[in-house]
Design a protein around this motif. Structure first.
Motif, PDB file in Angstrom:
ATOM      1  N   LYS A  61      -6.663   6.851   2.682  1.00 48.67           N
ATOM      2  CA  LYS A  61      -5.490   6.038   3.020  1.00 48.67           C
ATOM      3  C   LYS A  61      -4.327   6.344   2.091  1.00 48.67           C
ATOM      4  CE  LYS A  61      -3.465   2.697   5.326  1.00 48.67           C
ATOM      5  NZ  LYS A  61      -3.188   2.834   6.763  1.00 48.67           N
ATOM      6  N   TYR A  62      -4.598   6.444   0.795  1.00 46.96           N
ATOM      7  CA  TYR A  62      -3.528   6.746  -0.151  1.00 46.96           C
ATOM      8  C   TYR A  62      -2.952   8.139   0.102  1.00 46.96           C
ATOM      9  CZ  TYR A  62      -4.173   2.596  -3.035  1.00 46.96           C
ATOM     10  OH  TYR A  62      -4.213   1.311  -3.488  1.00 46.96           O
ATOM     11  N   GLU A  98      -9.561   7.773   8.428  1.00 45.04           N
ATOM     12  CA  GLU A  98      -9.338   6.434   7.883  1.00 45.04           C
ATOM     13  C   GLU A  98      -9.626   5.339   8.899  1.00 45.04           C
ATOM     14  OE1 GLU A  98      -7.366   2.756   7.048  1.00 45.04           O
ATOM     15  OE2 GLU A  98      -6.624   4.188   8.547  1.00 45.04           O
ATOM     16  N   ARG A 102     -12.547   5.825   2.048  1.00 42.28           N
ATOM     17  CA  ARG A 102     -11.457   5.339   2.907  1.00 42.28           C
ATOM     18  C   ARG A 102     -10.196   5.052   2.100  1.00 42.28           C
ATOM     19  NH1 ARG A 102     -10.130  -0.604   4.781  1.00 42.28           N
ATOM     20  NH2 ARG A 102      -8.483  -0.153   6.269  1.00 42.28           N
ATOM     21  N   LYS A 103     -10.343   4.437   0.934  1.00 44.09           N
ATOM     22  CA  LYS A 103      -9.169   4.124   0.116  1.00 44.09           C
ATOM     23  C   LYS A 103      -8.429   5.384  -0.301  1.00 44.09           C
ATOM     24  CE  LYS A 103     -11.020   1.588  -3.103  1.00 44.09           C
ATOM     25  NZ  LYS A 103     -11.108   0.713  -4.293  1.00 44.09           N
ATOM     26  N   HIS A 104      -9.167   6.409  -0.706  1.00 46.57           N
ATOM     27  CA  HIS A 104      -8.513   7.650  -1.122  1.00 46.57           C
ATOM     28  C   HIS A 104      -7.855   8.355   0.056  1.00 46.57           C
ATOM     29  CE1 HIS A 104      -9.714   7.590  -5.296  1.00 46.57           C
ATOM     30  NE2 HIS A 104     -10.976   7.384  -4.963  1.00 46.57           N
ATOM     31  N   ARG A 142      -0.950  -4.195  -7.381  1.00 48.09           N
ATOM     32  CA  ARG A 142      -2.340  -4.432  -6.983  1.00 48.09           C
ATOM     33  C   ARG A 142      -2.678  -5.909  -7.007  1.00 48.09           C
ATOM     34  NH1 ARG A 142      -6.538  -3.245 -11.441  1.00 48.09           N
ATOM     35  NH2 ARG A 142      -5.651  -5.264 -12.015  1.00 48.09           N
ATOM     36  N   HIS A 161     -16.293   2.988   1.577  1.00 49.62           N
ATOM     37  CA  HIS A 161     -15.015   2.290   1.422  1.00 49.62           C
ATOM     38  C   HIS A 161     -14.155   2.980   0.383  1.00 49.62           C
ATOM     39  CE1 HIS A 161     -12.096  -0.868   1.543  1.00 49.62           C
ATOM     40  NE2 HIS A 161     -12.333  -1.263   0.311  1.00 49.62           N
ATOM     41  N   GLU A 162     -14.780   3.535  -0.652  1.00 43.11           N
ATOM     42  CA  GLU A 162     -14.038   4.272  -1.665  1.00 43.11           C
ATOM     43  C   GLU A 162     -13.406   5.522  -1.053  1.00 43.11           C
ATOM     44  OE1 GLU A 162     -12.585   4.436  -5.559  1.00 43.11           O
ATOM     45  OE2 GLU A 162     -13.744   2.878  -4.518  1.00 43.11           O
ATOM     46  N   LYS A 172       0.831  -1.207   0.000  1.00 45.74           N
ATOM     47  CA  LYS A 172       0.000   0.000   0.000  1.00 45.74           C
ATOM     48  C   LYS A 172       0.862   1.252   0.000  1.00 45.74           C
ATOM     49  CE  LYS A 172      -4.207  -1.724   2.239  1.00 45.74           C
ATOM     50  NZ  LYS A 172      -5.091  -1.595   3.432  1.00 45.74           N
TER      51      LYS A 172
END
Length: 324
Positions: free
Chosen positions: A235-236, A264, A231-233, A118, A228-229, A92
């Protein structure tokens, strides 16, 4: 005919090391005294000020994270769950750093390396997802909440965990995963990136903009998938800010790092509970009182976590990307 697979107990010196030394030499020639040798990933992630973060430095840190992920999977025996989790975290971080280098790598190279990393992460996620679901089930259960659905799911998860470990952490499969990580590291280390302007501030603002758009979609319809989308952004963005950590980071950097962590973490826990609820509901076709209380407890905790995260996210993403 017997096929002999390579022993994956250590990290040998190969073309990756040569490419890394070449990259480091180019970096030292431009920046004397900065990072005199390729060290651990932690040391590469802590420049002193924003102005010290260069594309080559991020490239070195990216390669170190990919190498760290491969090392976590190495060994004659299958790695423990915490080692698999460490490998996924390193991947990640590597993908977040890769996003910072997207303009320098070019669209084709960036896409190829992102897909390669990925795919490895997705393979490892089978083991991690079952372990997380088991932990989530333990965190919400109580003596009064243990019903038939809970017990059936607990038994099912135990079998799924063993099956996932056999399928993913088999020696041959691990050799393939490590080979894919080594190949990705070699390509990234040998890549002569194009010169860039505004790196990495422009790339970070791009990540911020994507998170802001995802939050807008989730605010209109806060489903588990859209949250969740977000959260992913987030996190990145959080991982992309790591190169800015240092002994004297700016106030803006510290505020952003703290804010992304506050968003997050509850979103991640809320997503884990959403997955847990989705597994329990089919098993509770005629729920007893204990099953009903368990589902109610999960729903309440999930709603509380998501509400807290959304409130903080709306405050964090209030300004436009140009002003971030």
């Amino acid at each position: 005919m017997v096929q002999h697979w390579p022993v994956i107990t250590h990290w040998s010196r190969d073309t990756t090391a040569v490419a890394m030394e070449t990259t480091q030499a180019r970096f030292n020639a431009r920046r004397p005294g900065a990072l005199a040798a390729v060290g651990p990933a932690r040391s590469l992630m802590k420049p002193a000020r924003e102005s010290d973060v260069t594309p080559t430095q991020i490239q070195l840190a990216l390669c170190a994270q990919v190498r760290k992920a491969a090392q976590a999977l190495s060994g004659r025996r299958a790695p423990a769950d915490h080692a698999v989790h460490a490998a996924r975290k390193s991947i990640k971080r590597a993908r977040a750093l890769l996003r910072l280098l997207r303009p320098a790598l070019g669209r084709v190279s960036y896409r190829a390396e992102d897909v390669a990393l990925r795919d490895v992460a997705r393979t490892l996620s089978r083991v991690r997802d079952v372990a997380v679901m088991e932990a989530s089930l333990k965190s919400v259960r109580g003596r009064a909440q243990r019903g038939p659905a809970h017990d059936r799911l607990a038994r099912s998860l135990q079998g799924e965990r063993l099956q996932a470990r056999r399928a993913v952490l088999d020696y041959r499969k691990r050799a393939q995963l490590i080979g894919a990580l080594r190949a990705a590291e070699q390509r990234i280390a040998a890549n002569r990136m194009a010169p860039m302007e505004g790196l990495p501030i422009g790339s970070i603002r791009r990540l911020y903009r994507k998170g802001r758009k995802a939050l807008g979609r989730a605010g209109a319809q806060p489903s588990a998938e859209l949250l969740h989308e977000v959260r992913k952004h987030v996190k990145y963005l959080s991982l992309a800010l790591e190169p800015f950590r240092g002994t004297k980071p700016t106030r803006r950097v510290w505020r952003a790092i703290e804010a992304t962590g506050e968003i997050e973490d509850p979103l991640g826990r809320g997503h884990d509970l959403a997955l847990l609820r989705a597994r329990i509901e089919p098993m509770a076709k005629e729920p007893q009182d204990n099953d009903k209380r368990l589902l109610s407890s999960i729903s309440k905790e999930q709603h509380k976590l998501n509400a807290r995260a959304l409130k903080r996210a709306q405050r964090f993403y209030a300004r436009r990307a140009q002003r971030f």
